[in-house]
Design a protein around this motif. Structure first.
Motif, PDB file in Angstrom:
ATOM      1  N   VAL A 124      27.197  31.398  49.688  1.00  0.00           N
ATOM      2  CA  VAL A 124      28.347  31.310  50.442  1.00  0.00           C
ATOM      3  C   VAL A 124      30.116  30.910  48.887  1.00  0.00           C
ATOM      4  O   VAL A 124      30.991  31.247  49.508  1.00  0.00           O
ATOM      5  N   GLY A 125      29.453  29.897  48.468  1.00  0.00           N
ATOM      6  CA  GLY A 125      31.014  29.537  47.871  1.00  0.00           C
ATOM      7  C   GLY A 125      31.123  30.314  46.774  1.00  0.00           C
ATOM      8  O   GLY A 125      32.186  30.355  46.487  1.00  0.00           O
ATOM      9  N   HIS A 140      30.456  34.095  47.477  1.00  0.00           N
ATOM     10  CA  HIS A 140      31.666  34.913  48.167  1.00  0.00           C
ATOM     11  C   HIS A 140      33.038  34.421  48.161  1.00  0.00           C
ATOM     12  O   HIS A 140      34.302  34.860  48.303  1.00  0.00           O
ATOM     13  N   ILE A 141      33.658  32.718  48.294  1.00  0.00           N
ATOM     14  CA  ILE A 141      34.620  32.475  48.773  1.00  0.00           C
ATOM     15  C   ILE A 141      35.375  32.471  46.949  1.00  0.00           C
ATOM     16  O   ILE A 141      36.924  32.749  47.508  1.00  0.00           O
ATOM     17  N   ILE A 197      36.808  36.092  47.462  1.00  0.00           N
ATOM     18  CA  ILE A 197      37.783  36.821  48.090  1.00  0.00           C
ATOM     19  C   ILE A 197      39.229  35.831  47.397  1.00  0.00           C
ATOM     20  O   ILE A 197      40.398  36.709  47.325  1.00  0.00           O
ATOM     21  N   ALA A 198      39.052  34.699  47.067  1.00  0.00           N
ATOM     22  CA  ALA A 198      39.822  33.453  46.438  1.00  0.00           C
ATOM     23  C   ALA A 198      41.025  34.796  45.450  1.00  0.00           C
ATOM     24  O   ALA A 198      42.149  34.880  44.839  1.00  0.00           O
ATOM     25  N   MET A 219      32.904  39.844  45.840  1.00  0.00           N
ATOM     26  CA  MET A 219      32.877  39.607  47.613  1.00  0.00           C
ATOM     27  C   MET A 219      31.535  40.259  48.193  1.00  0.00           C
ATOM     28  O   MET A 219      30.667  40.286  48.167  1.00  0.00           O
ATOM     29  N   ILE A 226      38.752  38.012  55.959  1.00  0.00           N
ATOM     30  CA  ILE A 226      38.692  36.623  55.758  1.00  0.00           C
ATOM     31  C   ILE A 226      38.983  36.164  58.258  1.00  0.00           C
ATOM     32  O   ILE A 226      38.427  35.625  57.665  1.00  0.00           O
ATOM     33  N   LEU A 238      36.295  34.248  60.210  1.00  0.00           N
ATOM     34  CA  LEU A 238      35.968  33.417  61.105  1.00  0.00           C
ATOM     35  C   LEU A 238      36.161  33.204  61.961  1.00  0.00           C
ATOM     36  O   LEU A 238      35.788  32.320  62.791  1.00  0.00           O
TER      37      LEU A 238
END
Length: 117
Positions: free
Chosen positions: A9-10, A12-13, A16-17, A48, A110, A114
């Motif tokens: 997940v980290g 993946h973030i 996206i960043a 991603m 995003i 969320l």
């Protein structure tokens, strides 16, 4: 296994960043009609895709229930993003519509992640 899922997940973030950061750095140039797809956008989108597929597999292996429709929508958006970024990556100038579509789909992706429960 949860530690591995959280690590993915980290990543993946981070992907996206990179994609959103690359878009944001070109917003001023987009206003002038001089925006271009920077390498960070391509690498972020690929990150991603790979980490998203890994997350689906890891969560299924754990026996978690997945919303496959949500995953499908996010994947469809990402495929469009990847297609646009890949095709336009060597262009000196990208049309504002194509560049804006990448940004809009990234932000939509995003918010789907969320808010869609």
């Amino acid at each position: 296994m949860d530690v591995l899922i959280h690590a993915v997940v980290g990543l993946h973030i981070i992907g996206i960043a990179a994609l959103l950061g690359g878009f944001m750095t070109q917003m001023k140039a987009m206003g002038k009609g001089e925006a271009r797809m920077v390498p960070a956008m391509l690498y972020g989108a690929l990150t991603m895709l790979v980490t998203g597929m890994a997350l689906v597999g890891l969560n299924q292996a754990q026996g978690y229930t997945l919303d496959t429709f949500k995953i499908g929508v996010k994947l469809a958006f990402l495929i469009v993003i990847l297609g646009l970024v890949y095709v336009k990556r060597d262009d000196e100038k990208v049309e504002a519509a194509a560049f804006g579509t990448v940004g809009a789909l990234t932000v939509a992706n995003i918010f789907i992640a969320l808010l869609w429960t």
